[in-house]
Design a protein around this motif. Structure first.
Motif, PDB file in Angstrom:
ATOM      1  N   SER A  13       0.824  -1.204   0.000  1.00  0.00           N
ATOM      2  CA  SER A  13       0.000   0.000   0.000  1.00  0.00           C
ATOM      3  C   SER A  13       0.862   1.260   0.000  1.00  0.00           C
ATOM      4  O   SER A  13       2.011   1.251   0.458  1.00  0.00           O
ATOM      5  CB  SER A  13      -0.913   0.012   1.230  1.00  0.00           C
ATOM      6  N   THR A  14       0.288   2.345  -0.484  1.00  0.00           N
ATOM      7  CA  THR A  14       1.010   3.613  -0.465  1.00  0.00           C
ATOM      8  C   THR A  14       1.273   4.036   0.979  1.00  0.00           C
ATOM      9  O   THR A  14       2.307   4.649   1.266  1.00  0.00           O
ATOM     10  CB  THR A  14       0.237   4.725  -1.203  1.00  0.00           C
ATOM     11  N   ARG A  15       0.378   3.694   1.859  1.00  0.00           N
ATOM     12  CA  ARG A  15       0.574   4.000   3.280  1.00  0.00           C
ATOM     13  C   ARG A  15       1.826   3.304   3.814  1.00  0.00           C
ATOM     14  O   ARG A  15       2.630   3.896   4.534  1.00  0.00           O
ATOM     15  CB  ARG A  15      -0.664   3.584   4.069  1.00  0.00           C
ATOM     16  N   SER A  16       1.992   2.027   3.460  1.00  0.00           N
ATOM     17  CA  SER A  16       3.181   1.288   3.890  1.00  0.00           C
ATOM     18  C   SER A  16       4.448   1.887   3.292  1.00  0.00           C
ATOM     19  O   SER A  16       5.476   1.989   3.967  1.00  0.00           O
ATOM     20  CB  SER A  16       3.076  -0.184   3.500  1.00  0.00           C
ATOM     21  N   LEU A  17       4.371   2.297   2.028  1.00  0.00           N
ATOM     22  CA  LEU A  17       5.538   2.906   1.389  1.00  0.00           C
ATOM     23  C   LEU A  17       5.929   4.198   2.105  1.00  0.00           C
ATOM     24  O   LEU A  17       7.118   4.447   2.333  1.00  0.00           O
ATOM     25  CB  LEU A  17       5.263   3.174  -0.089  1.00  0.00           C
ATOM     26  N   ARG A  18       4.949   4.984   2.496  1.00  0.00           N
ATOM     27  CA  ARG A  18       5.238   6.212   3.245  1.00  0.00           C
ATOM     28  C   ARG A  18       5.853   5.871   4.605  1.00  0.00           C
ATOM     29  O   ARG A  18       6.755   6.555   5.080  1.00  0.00           O
ATOM     30  CB  ARG A  18       3.974   7.037   3.424  1.00  0.00           C
ATOM     31  N   TYR A  19       5.342   4.809   5.226  1.00  0.00           N
ATOM     32  CA  TYR A  19       5.890   4.353   6.511  1.00  0.00           C
ATOM     33  C   TYR A  19       7.351   3.929   6.355  1.00  0.00           C
ATOM     34  O   TYR A  19       8.200   4.316   7.154  1.00  0.00           O
ATOM     35  CB  TYR A  19       5.052   3.201   7.060  1.00  0.00           C
ATOM     36  N   ASP A  31       9.554  15.688  -6.773  1.00  0.00           N
ATOM     37  CA  ASP A  31       9.389  16.557  -7.943  1.00  0.00           C
ATOM     38  C   ASP A  31       9.143  17.983  -7.453  1.00  0.00           C
ATOM     39  O   ASP A  31       8.879  18.209  -6.275  1.00  0.00           O
ATOM     40  CB  ASP A  31       8.193  16.105  -8.783  1.00  0.00           C
ATOM     41  N   HIS A  32       9.169  18.916  -8.391  1.00  0.00           N
ATOM     42  CA  HIS A  32       8.910  20.317  -8.040  1.00  0.00           C
ATOM     43  C   HIS A  32       7.520  20.490  -7.425  1.00  0.00           C
ATOM     44  O   HIS A  32       7.290  21.389  -6.644  1.00  0.00           O
ATOM     45  CB  HIS A  32       9.087  21.214  -9.272  1.00  0.00           C
ATOM     46  N   ASN A  33       6.593  19.595  -7.759  1.00  0.00           N
ATOM     47  CA  ASN A  33       5.235  19.675  -7.212  1.00  0.00           C
ATOM     48  C   ASN A  33       5.077  18.878  -5.908  1.00  0.00           C
ATOM     49  O   ASN A  33       3.987  18.788  -5.358  1.00  0.00           O
ATOM     50  CB  ASN A  33       4.212  19.205  -8.247  1.00  0.00           C
ATOM     51  N   GLY A  34       6.175  18.287  -5.411  1.00  0.00           N
ATOM     52  CA  GLY A  34       6.140  17.559  -4.141  1.00  0.00           C
ATOM     53  C   GLY A  34       5.855  16.077  -4.270  1.00  0.00           C
ATOM     54  O   GLY A  34       5.885  15.351  -3.268  1.00  0.00           O
ATOM     55  N   TYR A  35       5.558  15.597  -5.478  1.00  0.00           N
ATOM     56  CA  TYR A  35       5.285  14.173  -5.655  1.00  0.00           C
ATOM     57  C   TYR A  35       6.561  13.363  -5.433  1.00  0.00           C
ATOM     58  O   TYR A  35       7.641  13.760  -5.852  1.00  0.00           O
ATOM     59  CB  TYR A  35       4.773  13.884  -7.068  1.00  0.00           C
ATOM     60  N   ARG A  36       6.371  12.215  -4.815  1.00  0.00           N
ATOM     61  CA  ARG A  36       7.500  11.307  -4.609  1.00  0.00           C
ATOM     62  C   ARG A  36       7.828  10.616  -5.930  1.00  0.00           C
ATOM     63  O   ARG A  36       6.940  10.198  -6.651  1.00  0.00           O
ATOM     64  CB  ARG A  36       7.145  10.239  -3.580  1.00  0.00           C
TER      65      ARG A  36
END
Length: 121
Positions: A13-19, A31-36
């Protein structure tokens, strides 16, 4: 690749990736827009993280693997730190099993003793 694609390719999950990122196990550039944005190497890393954490290792344990955790084939690549982690975790599990076995034995003895007293009445 973006976080959604990494999640799709790894089944995490994206949540796990953030963890994982929060805990210092995974890094992303922004990125310049803050995306990972993740490199393609992140797929192997995340698959290894998922497997190791599901095996009962802690985040601290996985940190001790060092760069080995990013290996495309963790099982085939000799990783000295991993051996130390596995051996320590096995010792810990053996201690926990011994403690639980002792507690179970005591509880079973108390149960049988109480059952015998109740049935004798």
């Amino acid at each position: 690749m973006k976080i959604g694609e990494l999640a799709r390719r790894t089944g995490v999950s994206t949540r796990s990736l953030r963890y994982y990122e929060q805990r210092g196990l995974l890094t992303a550039r922004r990125d310049h827009n803050g995306y990972r944005r993740y490199s393609t190497d992140a797929v192997d890393l995340v698959l290894n993280l998922r497997r190791l954490l599901k095996s009962g290792l802690s985040v601290a344990d996985v940190h001790r693997f060092g760069s080995c955790v990013a290996s495309p084939d963790l099982d085939s690549t000799p990783c000295v730190p991993a051996l130390a982690v596995y051996e320590q975790r096995l010792r810990t599990l053996d201690e926990q099993i011994a403690t639980l076995t002792h507690l179970r034995h005591n509880l079973a003895a108390h149960t049988e003793h109480l059952r015998a007293r109740i049935e004798a009445e």
